[in-house]
Motif scaffolding. Sequence first.
Motif, PDB file in Angstrom:
ATOM      1  N   TRP A  10      -4.763   7.218  -8.600  1.00 43.67           N
ATOM      2  CA  TRP A  10      -3.597   7.502  -9.427  1.00 43.67           C
ATOM      3  C   TRP A  10      -3.988   8.375 -10.612  1.00 43.67           C
ATOM      4  N   ASN A  11      -5.121   8.038 -11.220  1.00 38.75           N
ATOM      5  CA  ASN A  11      -5.539   8.805 -12.390  1.00 38.75           C
ATOM      6  C   ASN A  11      -5.725  10.275 -12.047  1.00 38.75           C
ATOM      7  N   HIS A  12      -6.393  10.504 -10.918  1.00 36.92           N
ATOM      8  CA  HIS A  12      -6.618  11.896 -10.544  1.00 36.92           C
ATOM      9  C   HIS A  12      -5.297  12.586 -10.249  1.00 36.92           C
ATOM     10  N   ALA A  13      -4.360  11.833  -9.686  1.00 38.08           N
ATOM     11  CA  ALA A  13      -3.047  12.419  -9.404  1.00 38.08           C
ATOM     12  C   ALA A  13      -2.304  12.733 -10.690  1.00 38.08           C
ATOM     13  N   LEU A  14      -2.758  12.154 -11.805  1.00 35.19           N
ATOM     14  CA  LEU A  14      -2.102  12.462 -13.083  1.00 35.19           C
ATOM     15  C   LEU A  14      -2.804  13.610 -13.811  1.00 35.19           C
ATOM     16  N   PHE A  15      -4.153  13.530 -13.896  1.00 32.11           N
ATOM     17  CA  PHE A  15      -4.797  14.558 -14.736  1.00 32.11           C
ATOM     18  C   PHE A  15      -5.053  15.859 -13.990  1.00 32.11           C
ATOM     19  N   LYS A  16      -5.139  15.824 -12.670  1.00 29.41           N
ATOM     20  CA  LYS A  16      -5.396  17.082 -11.969  1.00 29.41           C
ATOM     21  C   LYS A  16      -4.182  18.020 -12.018  1.00 29.41           C
ATOM     22  N   PRO A  17      -2.954  17.509 -11.763  1.00 35.85           N
ATOM     23  CA  PRO A  17      -1.798  18.409 -11.960  1.00 35.85           C
ATOM     24  C   PRO A  17      -1.691  18.891 -13.397  1.00 35.85           C
ATOM     25  N   LEU A  18      -2.041  18.011 -14.331  1.00 35.36           N
ATOM     26  CA  LEU A  18      -2.010  18.399 -15.745  1.00 35.36           C
ATOM     27  C   LEU A  18      -2.905  19.616 -15.968  1.00 35.36           C
ATOM     28  N   LEU A  19      -4.139  19.533 -15.427  1.00 33.58           N
ATOM     29  CA  LEU A  19      -5.075  20.654 -15.576  1.00 33.58           C
ATOM     30  C   LEU A  19      -4.574  21.891 -14.842  1.00 33.58           C
ATOM     31  N   PHE A  20      -4.035  21.673 -13.643  1.00 28.19           N
ATOM     32  CA  PHE A  20      -3.573  22.825 -12.871  1.00 28.19           C
ATOM     33  C   PHE A  20      -2.398  23.514 -13.569  1.00 28.19           C
ATOM     34  N   LEU A  21      -1.492  22.717 -14.134  1.00 24.45           N
ATOM     35  CA  LEU A  21      -0.360  23.342 -14.812  1.00 24.45           C
ATOM     36  C   LEU A  21      -0.841  24.125 -16.028  1.00 24.45           C
ATOM     37  N   GLY A  22      -1.814  23.543 -16.748  1.00 22.00           N
ATOM     38  CA  GLY A  22      -2.382  24.268 -17.882  1.00 22.00           C
ATOM     39  C   GLY A  22      -3.038  25.565 -17.429  1.00 22.00           C
ATOM     40  N   ALA A  23      -3.793  25.463 -16.333  1.00 20.39           N
ATOM     41  CA  ALA A  23      -4.434  26.657 -15.799  1.00 20.39           C
ATOM     42  C   ALA A  23      -3.374  27.663 -15.358  1.00 20.39           C
ATOM     43  N   GLY A  24      -2.274  27.135 -14.803  1.00 17.78           N
ATOM     44  CA  GLY A  24      -1.202  28.029 -14.367  1.00 17.78           C
ATOM     45  C   GLY A  24      -0.639  28.832 -15.518  1.00 17.78           C
ATOM     46  N   ALA A  25      -0.440  28.166 -16.653  1.00 19.21           N
ATOM     47  CA  ALA A  25       0.071  28.876 -17.822  1.00 19.21           C
ATOM     48  C   ALA A  25      -0.929  29.939 -18.274  1.00 19.21           C
ATOM     49  N   LEU A  33       0.839  -1.202   0.000  1.00 18.42           N
ATOM     50  CA  LEU A  33       0.000   0.000   0.000  1.00 18.42           C
ATOM     51  C   LEU A  33       0.872   1.249   0.000  1.00 18.42           C
ATOM     52  N   SER A  34       1.922   1.245   0.859  1.00 21.01           N
ATOM     53  CA  SER A  34       2.859   2.363   0.886  1.00 21.01           C
ATOM     54  C   SER A  34       3.465   2.582  -0.490  1.00 21.01           C
ATOM     55  N   ALA A  35       3.898   1.468  -1.084  1.00 24.64           N
ATOM     56  CA  ALA A  35       4.597   1.574  -2.362  1.00 24.64           C
ATOM     57  C   ALA A  35       3.672   2.154  -3.429  1.00 24.64           C
ATOM     58  N   PHE A  36       2.394   1.728  -3.408  1.00 26.41           N
ATOM     59  CA  PHE A  36       1.486   2.243  -4.426  1.00 26.41           C
ATOM     60  C   PHE A  36       1.325   3.753  -4.295  1.00 26.41           C
ATOM     61  N   PHE A  37       1.158   4.216  -3.061  1.00 27.43           N
ATOM     62  CA  PHE A  37       0.984   5.656  -2.897  1.00 27.43           C
ATOM     63  C   PHE A  37       2.287   6.398  -3.137  1.00 27.43           C
ATOM     64  N   LEU A  38       3.420   5.757  -2.826  1.00 28.04           N
ATOM     65  CA  LEU A  38       4.702   6.384  -3.142  1.00 28.04           C
ATOM     66  C   LEU A  38       4.816   6.572  -4.652  1.00 28.04           C
ATOM     67  N   LEU A  39       4.334   5.583  -5.380  1.00 28.23           N
ATOM     68  CA  LEU A  39       4.343   5.687  -6.839  1.00 28.23           C
ATOM     69  C   LEU A  39       3.473   6.859  -7.291  1.00 28.23           C
ATOM     70  N   VAL A  40       2.269   6.944  -6.724  1.00 27.69           N
ATOM     71  CA  VAL A  40       1.348   8.025  -7.082  1.00 27.69           C
ATOM     72  C   VAL A  40       1.999   9.385  -6.802  1.00 27.69           C
ATOM     73  N   VAL A  41       2.586   9.484  -5.597  1.00 25.91           N
ATOM     74  CA  VAL A  41       3.185  10.748  -5.189  1.00 25.91           C
ATOM     75  C   VAL A  41       4.362  11.108  -6.085  1.00 25.91           C
ATOM     76  N   SER A  42       5.149  10.093  -6.451  1.00 26.82           N
ATOM     77  CA  SER A  42       6.432  10.392  -7.083  1.00 26.82           C
ATOM     78  C   SER A  42       6.318  10.644  -8.585  1.00 26.82           C
ATOM     79  N   VAL A  43       5.440   9.906  -9.272  1.00 30.24           N
ATOM     80  CA  VAL A  43       5.307  10.159 -10.709  1.00 30.24           C
ATOM     81  C   VAL A  43       4.840  11.604 -10.930  1.00 30.24           C
ATOM     82  N   SER A  44       3.756  11.967 -10.238  1.00 28.48           N
ATOM     83  CA  SER A  44       3.241  13.324 -10.415  1.00 28.48           C
ATOM     84  C   SER A  44       4.234  14.340  -9.869  1.00 28.48           C
ATOM     85  N   GLY A  45       4.876  13.976  -8.738  1.00 27.60           N
ATOM     86  CA  GLY A  45       5.849  14.886  -8.145  1.00 27.60           C
ATOM     87  C   GLY A  45       6.949  15.227  -9.124  1.00 27.60           C
ATOM     88  N   ALA A  46       7.479  14.200  -9.810  1.00 29.50           N
ATOM     89  CA  ALA A  46       8.567  14.436 -10.755  1.00 29.50           C
ATOM     90  C   ALA A  46       8.111  15.372 -11.872  1.00 29.50           C
TER      91      ALA A  46
END
Lengths: 688, 218
Positions: free
Chosen positions: A351-366, A84-97
Motif C-alpha cells: 500500500w505504501n508503495h502504491a501511495l508514494f510511487k504515484p506521488l513521485l511519478f506525478l511530481g516527475a511528470g510536472a 484479500l480482494s478488499a485490501f487490494f481494491l483499497l490499494v488500487v482505488s485510493v491511488s486511483g482516485a
Amino acid sequence: MNLPELLLLVALAGGSAAAILGFARPGAARVRASFLVGALASAVAAGQAVLVLIGMALPTVALGLPGTISASPLLALGIQEDPLSAFFLLVVSVSGAAILLASVGYTERYVDGRRGLLAGGMSLFWVAMALVCVAGTVFLFLVAWEAMTLISYFLVVHDHESEPSRRAGLLYLVMSHAATGAILVSFVLLATGTGSTSWTGIAAGAGGLSPGVRDAAFLAALVGFGTKAGMVPFHGWLPEAHPAAPTNVSALMSGVMIKLGLFGLLRVALDLLGGGPSWWAYLVLALGGVSALGGVLYAIAEHDLKRLLAYHSVENIGIILLGVGAAMLFQSLGDPVLAALALAAALLHTWNHALFKPLLFLGAGAAVGETGTRDMERMGGLIRRMPGVALGFFVGAMAISALPPFNGFVSEWLLFQSFFAGFTTGSVLAEISLSLLAGVLALTSGLAAYCFVKAFGITFLARPRSEAAARAGRPPASLTGGMGILAAFCLVLGVAPILALDLAARPLRELTGAAVGSGVSLGVLSALPNPSGGSLPLAPAIVAALLAGGLLVAWIVRRLRRAPAVDERPLWDCGLDAPTSRMEYTAAGYAQPVELLLRDVYRPTERAEEVPPVRPSWGGLARMQRYTVVITEPIRGWAYEGVASGTVALSRAISRFQSGRIHAYLGYIFVTLIGLLLLVRAVGGSGP
Amino acid sequence: MTPLPVQALDIAAAVVLVTAWVSLLHRRIEALVDTYAIQSAAVALTAGLVAYEYRAPDLYLLAGLTVAVNVVALPGLLRRVVRVLGVPRMVNMYASVRESALIGLALLLLSVWVVGPIAPFAEIPSAGLLPIAVAVVLIGFFLLVSRRKAITQVVGLLVMNNGVFLAGIALTYGLGLLVELGLAANLLVLAIVARIFLQRMKESFDHVDADALRALEG
C-alpha cells in the motif's frame, strides 16, 4: 442487495461511465468530467473496500452458477470480495482516485492530443484493475487481467507517433502476453486438479493435489505474476514502458498495476495453495533480494528521471517479495504469528508503495512537462518554480527512502522486525538466510536514500541547469492537489500505521491463520517473543516521539542560547562574478562514487572526449572535456537477446516445414496418419 | 462350403483392393482413370452383394448411385478434362513405379496388422472387408501425396472415397442413405470444382502442375 454490493456496483458503473464519457466525442469539458467521474468512482470503491475490511461482506450464496439470475447480480458475474480482494481494491482505488484527479490538470497542460482517449482509457484501466481484485472465478479473473494488460498497452503507446514508445509498448505487450500464458497454465493445473474454477472451490480442493502439480502451479504463477510485478529477471519491460507512457499513466501502472502481480502471487501461493514447502519461500526470498538490490543499483546509475523511478519500482517490488517470502518461510516452519508479521510488512509496503510511487511519478511528470526533458541534468532549481510539487516529491522521496515520519519507514521497520524475529524459528538455514537478507534490505534502503538525494537535489534544488528549467511554469492546481492527497496518506500512515494495520488484519488472519486481533499492530507486536524476553515496542510511534522530542530540545536550546550577533558578508566566490549552474554537482558526478565502488557489478562503458573548444565570454582557457558513462543491464545482453534470437531461430526452423508445396502438406498428414495407426496398434493392440 | 454370394463378395472386395494397388503402377492418366472406373464398379458390386446377402435393400440404391456417379459420370468428366485441357498424358510422380508398388504392399500389410485385431467388429459377418477398406484408403492417400499433377490427385481422392465407402458397407451395411447421398453429391461438386480449378490453372499458368503452387511460398 446490501450496502457494499451497491457501492461496488456504483463504483464499477461509474468507472465505465467515465470511460464512455472520455471516449465520446471529446471536448475539454468532457475530458475533465471523465477524469472527475473516474476519480469519484474510485473513491467510492475505496470506501467500499474499507467497509468490507472492517467486517461487512457481500452477500454470499452457496455458488451463483454463471448465467443464472440470482438475487445478487454481482455473484452471477462471478464477483466475490474476500478480505484479500478488499485490501487490494483499497490499494488500487485510493491511488486511483488521486491519480485520476491529478490527471485533470496534467492532461490539460502536458498531453498534446487524444486527451479523450487518455481519459477514457485510464478510467477503464481502473475498472479492469478493480475487477481483477474482486474476481472470484478463474474466468472473470483472466478476462479482467487481459483487459487490464491490453488497456495499459494502449495507454503506453498513447504517443504512438514516436518510435521508442512503440518499441517499449511492443516489449511490454509481448512480455505480458507470455506472462498471461504462464498464469493460464497455473490456473488450468489448479482448476483441472480440483474440478472447480472458483477461488473457494480451488482452495477447498487444493489439499488433494499432488506435490508435482502444486509445484508446477506455483512456479507458473511466480513467473506470470512476477512478470507483471516487475520481478527480476522478468522486469525488462518496466524501465522501458514507464518512461514511454504519459506520466499519469506511469503513475497508475507503476504505482498500482504492478501490485496486482503481487496480489495474484498471494492469491495462488498463500490463499489457493495455502503455502508450500520451504524451497518456495527461499526462491521468493532470493528473487526479492535480487530485485531489491538490483533495482536500486540501476536506479542510481540512471539520470532519466522516469527510468530512475521505474527502477525503484523494481526495488520496492523486491522489498515486498522479501516480506512475502519471509511469510511463506515462517508458515512452512509452522509459525503463523511470525508469518502474519512478515505478511503485514509486505501488505503495508504494497500500500505504501502504491501511495508514494504515484506521488513521485506525478511530481516527475510536472518537472518533465514543464522542462520538456526527462534528463535530470537539464532540470534543477524547480523548487522555486513549483514549490507545491517539490514539497510533494520531497515527501515521496522521504517515504521511499524509508525515513520517518512517513509510511515507507513503518513497513520496512516491520520487515526488519520479522527478519530479526526469525532467529527464534530454530532452523539454521532460515536464520542464516534471513540475516543475510536483512543486510541486503539495509543496503537497499541506504542506497535508496542515496539515490533520492540525487533525484530530489538535482531536479529541484540549486540553480536551473538549462533555459527550459529556468522558464518552467507553475503546474496546474489539480495536479498539486492529487499529489497533496497522496502525500497526506503517506504522512498519516507513517504517523498512525495502526490504521493500515487494522485494515490489513482480516486478510492477514485469512492468509496465515494466525489469531490476529483487530488491533493487529499491538496484537502482533506484543505477541512476539523477543530475544530479550520482553515484547517489541510499538516502534514507529516511539521513533516519532523521539524525533519530535529531539526537535523540541533543539528548538529550546536554540532559544535559550542567545544567538551571537550575525555579521553578513558576501561569500568569497573564487574571483568569479557569480556561481553558475555549471559549477553545480551533476547527477553523473553525484552517482560516480558508487559506480566506481561497484565497478564489477555495473561494468560501465566510460568515455572521456575533448569537446570542440568554445571561447568563453571571459576569454581564458577553453579546453573542455566531456565524460560520459553508459551503463546497461547485463541481463539484457544475454537473457533477453538470447530469448529473442532463440525465438527467431525456432520460427525459422519451423518455417522450413512450411515449404508451400501442397504435396508436402499432404505428406505430413499421411505420415501422421501412418504414425497414429502404428501407435494405436502398439499401445492399444489388446485384440485377439 | 460358404454360400456363393459370400464368395462373390470376397472376390469383388479383392478386385477393389487389386485395382487400388494397380492404380499405383500406371504411367498414363487414361489408364489410371480406367482403373478407377473398374474399381468403382467392383465397389458397386460389393454393395449389391451385401444388400442381397444381408437383406439391406437401401444398398441396392447406393450400388446404382455408385454406378451412375463413380463408374460413368466421374471418369467421363476426368477423361474430358484430359482431352479438353490437353494435360500431358504421363503421370508425373515423386516415387518411382517400383517404389510405389512396394509402398502399396507395405500399406496393405500395415492395415491388416492394425485393423485385423480390432475386437468389437469381429461379430459383424462382413468385418473381413475392413482391412481391405483401410488399405484402399491408405493407398488412395499415397496416390494423393506422391503424384504431382492436380488431376492425378483428384483420382487419389476418389480412390480414398471408394475405400471409405467400402468401410461403411463393411461395418454398417452402408453409412445410412442420407449420408451416402450427401457423399455422392459432394464428389460430383468436387469433380466440378476441380474441373473449373484446372481450367483456371491452365489459363493462368499454362500448366496444371500442383508443384507450381510453390511460387506462393512466403
